[in-house]
Write a protein that holds these residues in place. Structure first.
Motif, PDB file in Angstrom:
ATOM      1  N   LEU A 115       0.830  -1.196   0.000  1.00 40.32           N
ATOM      2  CA  LEU A 115       0.000   0.000   0.000  1.00 40.32           C
ATOM      3  C   LEU A 115       0.865   1.248   0.000  1.00 40.32           C
ATOM      4  CD1 LEU A 115      -2.478  -1.087   2.836  1.00 40.32           C
ATOM      5  CD2 LEU A 115      -2.659  -1.543   0.375  1.00 40.32           C
ATOM      6  N   ASP A 116       0.362   2.306  -0.614  1.00 36.12           N
ATOM      7  CA  ASP A 116       1.068   3.583  -0.534  1.00 36.12           C
ATOM      8  C   ASP A 116       0.613   4.309   0.737  1.00 36.12           C
ATOM      9  OD1 ASP A 116      -1.406   4.790  -1.081  1.00 36.12           O
ATOM     10  OD2 ASP A 116      -0.857   5.376  -3.127  1.00 36.12           O
ATOM     11  N   GLY A 117       1.082   5.532   0.931  1.00 33.67           N
ATOM     12  CA  GLY A 117       0.775   6.297   2.133  1.00 33.67           C
ATOM     13  C   GLY A 117      -0.700   6.637   2.295  1.00 33.67           C
ATOM     14  N   ARG A 118      -1.474   6.559   1.225  1.00 28.23           N
ATOM     15  CA  ARG A 118      -2.915   6.844   1.280  1.00 28.23           C
ATOM     16  C   ARG A 118      -3.743   5.569   1.450  1.00 28.23           C
ATOM     17  NH1 ARG A 118      -0.932   9.334  -3.088  1.00 28.23           N
ATOM     18  NH2 ARG A 118      -2.129   7.999  -4.489  1.00 28.23           N
ATOM     19  N   GLY A 119      -3.066   4.409   1.494  1.00 28.91           N
ATOM     20  CA  GLY A 119      -3.774   3.148   1.649  1.00 28.91           C
ATOM     21  C   GLY A 119      -4.200   2.501   0.347  1.00 28.91           C
ATOM     22  N   SER A 120      -3.745   3.053  -0.777  1.00 25.92           N
ATOM     23  CA  SER A 120      -4.074   2.465  -2.076  1.00 25.92           C
ATOM     24  C   SER A 120      -3.090   1.350  -2.405  1.00 25.92           C
ATOM     25  CB  SER A 120      -3.997   3.528  -3.175  1.00 25.92           C
ATOM     26  OG  SER A 120      -4.927   4.555  -2.938  1.00 25.92           O
ATOM     27  N   VAL A 121      -3.597   0.266  -2.995  1.00 28.79           N
ATOM     28  CA  VAL A 121      -2.747  -0.860  -3.376  1.00 28.79           C
ATOM     29  C   VAL A 121      -1.885  -0.441  -4.561  1.00 28.79           C
ATOM     30  CG1 VAL A 121      -2.713  -3.225  -4.255  1.00 28.79           C
ATOM     31  CG2 VAL A 121      -4.406  -2.551  -2.542  1.00 28.79           C
ATOM     32  N   ILE A 122      -0.567  -0.641  -4.420  1.00 29.48           N
ATOM     33  CA  ILE A 122       0.359  -0.306  -5.507  1.00 29.48           C
ATOM     34  C   ILE A 122       1.141  -1.529  -5.987  1.00 29.48           C
ATOM     35  CG2 ILE A 122       0.565   2.126  -4.887  1.00 29.48           C
ATOM     36  CD1 ILE A 122       3.279   1.403  -3.553  1.00 29.48           C
ATOM     37  N   GLY A 123       0.865  -2.690  -5.388  1.00 27.60           N
ATOM     38  CA  GLY A 123       1.544  -3.901  -5.822  1.00 27.60           C
ATOM     39  C   GLY A 123       1.396  -5.013  -4.809  1.00 27.60           C
ATOM     40  N   GLN A 124       2.184  -6.045  -5.033  1.00 32.89           N
ATOM     41  CA  GLN A 124       2.278  -7.162  -4.104  1.00 32.89           C
ATOM     42  C   GLN A 124       3.754  -7.452  -3.881  1.00 32.89           C
ATOM     43  OE1 GLN A 124      -0.050 -10.164  -6.196  1.00 32.89           O
ATOM     44  NE2 GLN A 124      -1.679  -9.921  -4.705  1.00 32.89           N
ATOM     45  N   ALA A 125       4.067  -7.938  -2.697  1.00 34.09           N
ATOM     46  CA  ALA A 125       5.445  -8.285  -2.363  1.00 34.09           C
ATOM     47  C   ALA A 125       5.481  -9.673  -1.750  1.00 34.09           C
ATOM     48  CB  ALA A 125       6.039  -7.264  -1.394  1.00 34.09           C
ATOM     49  N   ALA A 126       6.658 -10.276  -1.805  1.00 38.20           N
ATOM     50  CA  ALA A 126       6.837 -11.616  -1.242  1.00 38.20           C
ATOM     51  C   ALA A 126       8.189 -11.707  -0.552  1.00 38.20           C
ATOM     52  CB  ALA A 126       6.757 -12.667  -2.342  1.00 38.20           C
ATOM     53  N   LEU A 127       8.197 -12.415   0.551  1.00 41.05           N
ATOM     54  CA  LEU A 127       9.418 -12.831   1.227  1.00 41.05           C
ATOM     55  C   LEU A 127       9.434 -14.344   1.080  1.00 41.05           C
ATOM     56  CD1 LEU A 127      10.709 -11.752   4.692  1.00 41.05           C
ATOM     57  CD2 LEU A 127      10.721 -14.143   3.991  1.00 41.05           C
ATOM     58  N   ILE A 128      10.499 -14.873   0.456  1.00 39.17           N
ATOM     59  CA  ILE A 128      10.582 -16.312   0.192  1.00 39.17           C
ATOM     60  C   ILE A 128      11.937 -16.859   0.626  1.00 39.17           C
ATOM     61  CG2 ILE A 128       8.900 -16.332  -1.693  1.00 39.17           C
ATOM     62  CD1 ILE A 128      11.279 -16.253  -3.669  1.00 39.17           C
ATOM     63  N   TRP A 129      11.925 -18.100   1.035  1.00 40.95           N
ATOM     64  CA  TRP A 129      13.137 -18.813   1.397  1.00 40.95           C
ATOM     65  C   TRP A 129      13.418 -19.847   0.333  1.00 40.95           C
ATOM     66  CZ3 TRP A 129      16.176 -17.760   5.585  1.00 40.95           C
ATOM     67  CH2 TRP A 129      15.644 -16.873   6.534  1.00 40.95           C
ATOM     68  N   PRO A 130      14.697 -20.040  -0.001  1.00 40.83           N
ATOM     69  CA  PRO A 130      15.014 -21.115  -0.942  1.00 40.83           C
ATOM     70  C   PRO A 130      14.700 -22.461  -0.305  1.00 40.83           C
ATOM     71  CG  PRO A 130      17.031 -20.132  -0.068  1.00 40.83           C
ATOM     72  CD  PRO A 130      15.884 -19.333   0.458  1.00 40.83           C
ATOM     73  N   GLY A 131      14.123 -23.357  -1.098  1.00 39.49           N
ATOM     74  CA  GLY A 131      13.726 -24.643  -0.563  1.00 39.49           C
ATOM     75  C   GLY A 131      14.452 -25.815  -1.199  1.00 39.49           C
ATOM     76  N   GLY A 132      15.387 -25.543  -2.090  1.00 40.24           N
ATOM     77  CA  GLY A 132      16.160 -26.617  -2.697  1.00 40.24           C
ATOM     78  C   GLY A 132      15.724 -26.946  -4.107  1.00 40.24           C
ATOM     79  N   GLU A 133      16.454 -27.869  -4.674  1.00 36.80           N
ATOM     80  CA  GLU A 133      16.192 -28.274  -6.047  1.00 36.80           C
ATOM     81  C   GLU A 133      14.953 -29.154  -6.130  1.00 36.80           C
ATOM     82  OE1 GLU A 133      19.574 -29.898  -8.051  1.00 36.80           O
ATOM     83  OE2 GLU A 133      20.912 -28.402  -7.194  1.00 36.80           O
ATOM     84  N   VAL A 134      14.380 -29.200  -7.300  1.00 39.76           N
ATOM     85  CA  VAL A 134      13.226 -30.061  -7.565  1.00 39.76           C
ATOM     86  C   VAL A 134      13.742 -31.394  -8.025  1.00 39.76           C
ATOM     87  CG1 VAL A 134      11.182 -30.353  -9.008  1.00 39.76           C
ATOM     88  CG2 VAL A 134      11.779 -28.084  -8.121  1.00 39.76           C
ATOM     89  N   ASP A 135      13.195 -32.459  -7.471  1.00 36.98           N
ATOM     90  CA  ASP A 135      13.638 -33.824  -7.831  1.00 36.98           C
ATOM     91  C   ASP A 135      13.296 -34.151  -9.272  1.00 36.98           C
ATOM     92  OD1 ASP A 135      14.361 -34.014  -5.174  1.00 36.98           O
ATOM     93  OD2 ASP A 135      12.470 -34.954  -4.608  1.00 36.98           O
TER      94      ASP A 135
END
Length: 135
Positions: A115-135
């Motif tokens: 959200l911006d300072g007025r409370g309007s949605v300006i995007g999405q964010a993610a915090l992710i951890w690496p989980g390893g290779e795919v089998d």
């Protein structure tokens, strides 16, 4: 953001020091995209750059849908729509693809509306951890 993983001296520091640590040294990826009809990345930290294998300049502006393999994009879009409706999702895990198309796992993700300072949605964010290779 990532306070549990932040070194004590950084956690005790000011906001600018904590944000600089997240950008440069955090062990988890942080990414954000805008609200365009085909959202593009507007922020990536160094850990996300390493996970996905794009240079920062190449990553910024990249359509975020390209972070998932073609066969996983519909599920990714549905998940992001649920985040729009709820505002946040925790415990997210999935498979993503790096620049060369190699799949890798992400785990313990948190995805939220930005959200911006007025409370309007300006995007999405993610915090992710690496989980390893795919089998």
């Amino acid at each position: 953001l990532g306070a549990d993983s932040c070194p004590a001296e950084v956690a005790r520091g000011d906001r600018a020091a904590r944000l600089a640590w997240v950008d440069a040294s955090a062990p988890f990826g942080v990414l954000a995209h805008d609200t365009e009809s085909d959202p593009k990345f507007v922020y990536v930290n160094n850990a996300a750059v390493a996970m996905f294998g794009y240079g920062r300049d190449e990553f910024l502006g990249l359509p975020s849908r390209l972070s998932a393999a073609p066969d996983r994009r519909a599920a990714r879009a549905a998940f992001l729509e649920s985040v729009r409706a709820r505002g946040i999702a925790t415990g997210y895990a999935d498979v993503r693809v790096d620049r060369s198309g190699r799949p890798f796992r992400i785990r313990d993700g948190v995805v939220w509306q930005v959200l911006d300072g007025r409370g309007s949605v300006i995007g999405q964010a993610a915090l992710i951890w690496p989980g390893g290779e795919v089998d």
